[in-house]
Design a protein around this motif. Structure first.
Motif, PDB file in Angstrom:
ATOM      1  N   THR A  66      12.174  91.626  30.656  1.00  0.00           N
ATOM      2  CA  THR A  66      11.138  90.697  29.967  1.00  0.00           C
ATOM      3  C   THR A  66       9.551  91.134  30.357  1.00  0.00           C
ATOM      4  O   THR A  66       9.540  91.546  31.490  1.00  0.00           O
ATOM      5  N   THR A  71       0.330  92.541  33.197  1.00  0.00           N
ATOM      6  CA  THR A  71      -0.664  92.635  34.054  1.00  0.00           C
ATOM      7  C   THR A  71      -0.224  92.943  35.285  1.00  0.00           C
ATOM      8  O   THR A  71      -1.090  92.765  36.474  1.00  0.00           O
ATOM      9  N   SER A 132      -6.599  87.504  36.821  1.00  0.00           N
ATOM     10  CA  SER A 132      -6.211  88.109  35.663  1.00  0.00           C
ATOM     11  C   SER A 132      -6.000  87.026  34.415  1.00  0.00           C
ATOM     12  O   SER A 132      -5.462  87.427  33.360  1.00  0.00           O
ATOM     13  N   THR A 137       0.272  85.847  31.281  1.00  0.00           N
ATOM     14  CA  THR A 137       0.979  84.621  30.543  1.00  0.00           C
ATOM     15  C   THR A 137       1.453  83.774  31.493  1.00  0.00           C
ATOM     16  O   THR A 137       1.704  84.041  32.761  1.00  0.00           O
TER      17      THR A 137
HETATM   18  C1  LIG Z   1      -7.201  92.757  37.589  1.00  0.00           C
HETATM   19  C2  LIG Z   1      -5.955  91.980  37.936  1.00  0.00           C
HETATM   20  C3  LIG Z   1      -6.195  90.901  38.889  1.00  0.00           C
HETATM   21  C4  LIG Z   1      -5.075  90.151  39.269  1.00  0.00           C
HETATM   22  N1  LIG Z   1      -5.169  89.016  40.037  1.00  0.00           N
HETATM   23  C5  LIG Z   1      -4.020  88.281  40.435  1.00  0.00           C
HETATM   24  C6  LIG Z   1      -4.332  87.002  41.239  1.00  0.00           C
HETATM   25  O1  LIG Z   1      -5.553  86.817  41.471  1.00  0.00           O
HETATM   26  N2  LIG Z   1      -3.218  86.232  41.606  1.00  0.00           N
HETATM   27  C7  LIG Z   1      -2.011  86.787  41.034  1.00  0.00           C
HETATM   28  O2  LIG Z   1      -1.021  86.172  41.678  1.00  0.00           O
HETATM   29  N3  LIG Z   1      -1.818  87.912  40.437  1.00  0.00           N
HETATM   30  C8  LIG Z   1      -2.707  88.597  40.092  1.00  0.00           C
HETATM   31  N4  LIG Z   1      -2.578  89.730  39.329  1.00  0.00           N
HETATM   32  C9  LIG Z   1      -1.105  90.155  38.928  1.00  0.00           C
HETATM   33  C10 LIG Z   1      -0.551  89.642  37.625  1.00  0.00           C
HETATM   34  O3  LIG Z   1      -1.772  89.242  36.749  1.00  0.00           O
HETATM   35  C11 LIG Z   1       0.314  88.337  37.881  1.00  0.00           C
HETATM   36  O4  LIG Z   1       1.335  88.704  38.323  1.00  0.00           O
HETATM   37  C12 LIG Z   1       0.619  87.798  36.451  1.00  0.00           C
HETATM   38  O5  LIG Z   1       1.370  86.294  36.688  1.00  0.00           O
HETATM   39  C13 LIG Z   1       1.530  88.675  35.553  1.00  0.00           C
HETATM   40  O6  LIG Z   1       1.621  88.038  34.328  1.00  0.00           O
HETATM   41  P1  LIG Z   1       2.077  88.877  32.985  1.00  0.00           P
HETATM   42  O7  LIG Z   1       2.175  87.940  31.788  1.00  0.00           O
HETATM   43  O8  LIG Z   1       1.024  90.086  32.892  1.00  0.00           O
HETATM   44  O9  LIG Z   1       3.197  89.194  33.256  1.00  0.00           O
HETATM   45  P2  LIG Z   1       4.002  90.712  33.358  1.00  0.00           P
HETATM   46  O10 LIG Z   1       3.504  91.639  34.069  1.00  0.00           O
HETATM   47  O11 LIG Z   1       4.499  90.883  31.732  1.00  0.00           O
HETATM   48  O12 LIG Z   1       5.421  90.434  34.031  1.00  0.00           O
HETATM   49  C14 LIG Z   1       5.367  90.279  35.419  1.00  0.00           C
HETATM   50  C15 LIG Z   1       7.005  89.883  35.842  1.00  0.00           C
HETATM   51  O13 LIG Z   1       7.292  88.579  35.153  1.00  0.00           O
HETATM   52  C16 LIG Z   1       8.606  88.894  34.349  1.00  0.00           C
HETATM   53  N5  LIG Z   1       8.578  87.891  33.192  1.00  0.00           N
HETATM   54  C17 LIG Z   1       7.153  87.775  32.327  1.00  0.00           C
HETATM   55  N6  LIG Z   1       7.376  86.950  31.603  1.00  0.00           N
HETATM   56  C18 LIG Z   1       8.694  86.315  31.832  1.00  0.00           C
HETATM   57  C19 LIG Z   1       9.237  85.221  31.095  1.00  0.00           C
HETATM   58  N7  LIG Z   1       8.887  84.698  30.083  1.00  0.00           N
HETATM   59  N8  LIG Z   1      10.633  84.867  31.590  1.00  0.00           N
HETATM   60  C20 LIG Z   1      11.255  85.601  32.690  1.00  0.00           C
HETATM   61  N9  LIG Z   1      10.414  86.537  33.339  1.00  0.00           N
HETATM   62  C21 LIG Z   1       9.349  86.951  32.909  1.00  0.00           C
HETATM   63  C22 LIG Z   1       8.537  90.177  34.040  1.00  0.00           C
HETATM   64  O14 LIG Z   1       9.996  90.741  33.776  1.00  0.00           O
HETATM   65  C23 LIG Z   1       8.157  90.942  35.375  1.00  0.00           C
HETATM   66  O15 LIG Z   1       8.917  91.024  36.304  1.00  0.00           O
HETATM   67  C24 LIG Z   1      -3.627  90.571  38.778  1.00  0.00           C
HETATM   68  C25 LIG Z   1      -3.467  91.362  37.979  1.00  0.00           C
HETATM   69  C26 LIG Z   1      -4.723  92.335  37.637  1.00  0.00           C
HETATM   70  C27 LIG Z   1      -4.361  93.520  36.835  1.00  0.00           C
END
Ligand SMILES: Cc1cc2nc3c(=O)[nH]c(=O)nc-3n(C[C@H](O)[C@H](O)[C@H](O)COP(=O)(O)OP(=O)(O)OC[C@H]3O[C@@H](n4cnc5c(N)ncnc54)[C@H](O)[C@@H]3O)c2cc1C
Lengths: 476, 177
Positions: A66, A71, A132, A137
């Protein structure tokens, strides 16, 4: 018929993405050193379509990864070989807002900031704010139990989710709520990294926008004094809305990038945000200014513009450091606050040892460190050295009574470090919890929890004084 | 102290049926409390009254509702509620095989491994012996009026099935009644 053909036939045009070129944007997440192409990417537009996809994957015994916005920083959303990526970015609506009860029902692919934007007219916002937030999401936030600058006062994702509906690999729906009388299944889904179920609808708690917020910037000539000030603020009975720290290198990088007026001669900088009613903020400010009186520079934002400006440097610290190096690697250990100064000393020693520069930017109030190790992947051996450096930091975090990951998750990245934090029986318990939800192990298998033999091999490796057997084998 | 854990492990291993309660556990006291960390680590048999006494010396408070100060923190934890779930940071348990296990920790943010320390909130003593709990506390000025958490019985078949499977993860022989 192959599974890809089957999926393409079962779903409307444009949902299933195939081919080298088209699937490339999905081959990694924010941990871009690791890449893997999936069999195909499916971007469903409805829950029904997700169920269809799961059914076909299950029938073909094909793993499902998923993905939210990709990010994540630990490889959680990186595809597995021969897997289907289930991207939820098209399910991006705020479905309803209940301003009176301060709740909003949202689809999993809605971006974190879009929730706050949608509810702003009611004087509300969604408090957890990962840096981020313009991209990530809510589904990803739940799966990682993400944090942000404001989590010190307002809690992590787990504290701000009222209920959610998930799908099992069988396509069955289950709704979990904070009010359920029974085991803490809702809490368990937070931080489950896509291994236990797929979040398809989430009810988030909303927080009233504070009347006023002001930030105090305190610069210090000594890192130790700055780190100690963090504990002193808490000791004085204040819970700031945010409490962030940067070291000299991070200050220079941020100032060079954002030009916000950080003092360049400082060894360390503290940003302390206070929010609430005017009277509350003033009362807290009086105490905080007294605690921080040892700072070499002390400045309080006098306007909203100035407040945002002071934060701008901190918020752009990652890209700012990124400008100074071809690559950087972001660590995420958390330690008890009282050890912050010692930890920073140790990181500097390691930086010397590995001959790699490191910038420290972190959520000091929570003891959550984000050392950014600067390296160049094109120099042979430098990535490996960087990862060793990172592993040393994570081990130190555990040894100081903390954890290998505060908010970024384990993914593929910290599987080895997990062996340091948990023993075999504990890891076995984790594997069995997964089986309780996903008996065929088709949801993001192999991530988040290391196999026991991996830890055994790692243990054996350490016996050989760091000389790795089989250096030709790939190791994450 | 460690002796009592070893004793408890042996007791669990020798049992075919066990009803866990505070007297049986016989394991109380504050293990670690640094006010500036906002974290307290206590043995599960410690009474709420004792916790409040220690906290009030530092103008700090529990962040979850308790009806009766004479009950143990372990009982409040096992009984469950969203407020105690929110404050829990880590647990030490003895599972149905008599294994002593640690989950979570003593820091505010921790996403290593599944959140077992919150999963077991509300487990009513049926999954494992809870021996030690770490939880978050706050300066008293930040804790408003606390009220009993709302609980609703919502047990669709799938939830019941998953809870049963989780029961056998922690207590494969089914000894905890
Ligand atoms: C510049 C930058 C800054 C950041 N700052 C922070 C911060 O301040 N704090 C922080 O906590 N993180 C931070 N992050 C990390 C990241 O943004 C978080 O972990 C965020 O929650 C990931 O969301 P995503 O939608 O991109 O998930 P993805 O990267 O697409 O997925 C993350 C995980 O969640 C699972 N997943 C996604 N959606 C679902 C769903 N609907 N159901 C079940 N599983 C799912 C995926 O399988 C994967 O294991 C940062 C990242 C970047 C690049």
């Amino acid at each position: 018929m192959s599974i890809v053909q089957e999926l393409s036939r079962a779903l409307p045009k444009g949902i299933v993405i195939t081919g080298e070129e088209n699937t490339r944007p999905f081959e990694c997440d924010g941990l871009s050193v690791y890449r893997q192409k999936p069999l195909a990417v499916a971007l469903p537009e409805s829950i029904e379509q997700i169920k269809q996809i799961l059914k076909i994957c299950k029938a073909n015994n094909t793993p499902v990864v998923t993905r939210g916005a990709g990010t994540g920083l630990a490889g959680g959303a990186m595809p597995l070989e021969k897997s289907i990526v289930l991207g939820l970015s098209k399910l991006n609506k705020v479905k309803s807002i209940d301003a009176e009860n301060q709740l909003a029902v949202v689809e999993p692919g809605v971006r974190n900031i879009a929730i706050s934007e949608a509810v702003a007219e009611y004087g509300l916002y969604y408090a957890p704010d990962p840096s981020s937030q313009i991209a990530c999401t809510i589904g990803g936030n739940v799966a990682e139990n993400s944090g942000g600058v404001h989590c010190l006062k307002y809690g992590l994702t787990v504290h701000n989710i009222e209920s959610l509906t998930m799908l099992t690999m069988d396509g069955e729906e289950l709704t979990l709520s904070r009010q359920d009388d029974g085991m803490g299944l809702l809490a368990l889904m937070n931080g489950s990294e896509g291994l236990l179920g797929i979040m398809i609808e989430i009810t988030v708690k909303l927080t009233p926008t504070p009347q006023l917020a002001r930030v105090v910037m305190a610069a210090y000539d000594s890192v130790r004094d700055c780190a100690n000030a963090v504990a002193d603020i808490i000791k004085a009975g204040i819970i700031p809305a945010g409490l962030e720290m940067m070291d000299k290198f991070a200050i220079e990088a941020a100032e060079g990038f954002a030009k916000v007026g950080y003092p360049l001669d400082a060894q360390a900088l503290l940003l302390c945000e206070l929010d609430g009613s005017e009277a509350q903020v003033q009362a807290e400010l009086d105490i905080v200014l007294k605690v921080l009186s040892g700072a070499s520079t002390l400045k309080v934002s006098e306007s909203e513009e100035e407040r945002l400006n002071l934060w701008k440097g901190r918020k752009s610290a990652f890209p700012a450091v990124g400008r100074l190096s071809p690559d950087y690697y972001c660590m995420d250990g958390t330690i008890p606050r009282r050890h912050l100064a010692d930890m920073l000393d140790k990181i500097n020693e390691l930086s010397e040892k590995y001959q790699l520069r490191v910038a420290n930017v972190f959520h000091a109030g929570d003891g959550n460190l984000h050392p950014l190790i600067l390296y160049d992947a094109n120099i042979p051996g430098e990535l490996e050295r960087t990862e060793e450096f990172g592993t040393d930091i994570l081990k130190l975090s555990v040894d100081m009574g903390g954890t290998i990951t505060g908010e970024h998750g384990v993914g593929i990245e910290k599987l080895n470090a997990m062996c340091h934090q948990f023993n075999n029986k504990e890891l076995e318990t984790f594997h069995k919890i997964k089986q309780a939800f996903d008996p065929d192990s088709l949801l993001n298998p192999g991530k988040a929890v290391p196999e026991l033999h991996r830890c055994a091999e790692l243990g054996a490796m350490h016996v050989h004084h760091g000389e790795l057997p089989h250096p030709e084998l790939e190791r994450f | 102290m460690a002796d009592r854990i070893a004793q408890l492990q042996a007791l669990v291993q020798a049992s075919s049926s066990l009803h866990i309660n505070t007297e049986w556990l016989d394991y109380a006291g504050v293990v670690e409390y640094y006010p500036e960390e906002l974290v307290m680590t206590v043995k599960a048999g410690t009474t709420i009254a004792e916790l409040k006494k220690q906290l009030s010396k530092n103008n700090q408070s529990l962040t979850f509702y308790t009806k009766d100060d004479d009950v143990s923190i372990g009982a409040v934890y096992a009984n469950g509620g969203q407020d105690i779930s929110d404050s829990v940071l880590g647990v030490q348990i003895i599972d149905g095989n008599g294994e002593a296990l640690n989950f979570g920790g003593q820091v505010m943010k921790n996403v290593a491994g599944y959140d077992v320390s919150r999963l077991l909130v509300g487990s009513k003593g049926k999954l494992a012996v809870i021996t030690q709990i770490s939880f978050k506390v706050l300066p008293s000025t930040y804790v408003g009026e606390l009220s009993a958490p709302i609980k609703t019985n919502n047990n669709p078949a799938l939830r019941v099935e998953i809870e049963q499977r989780l029961k056998s993860v922690f207590d494969p022989k089914g000894i905890f009644q």
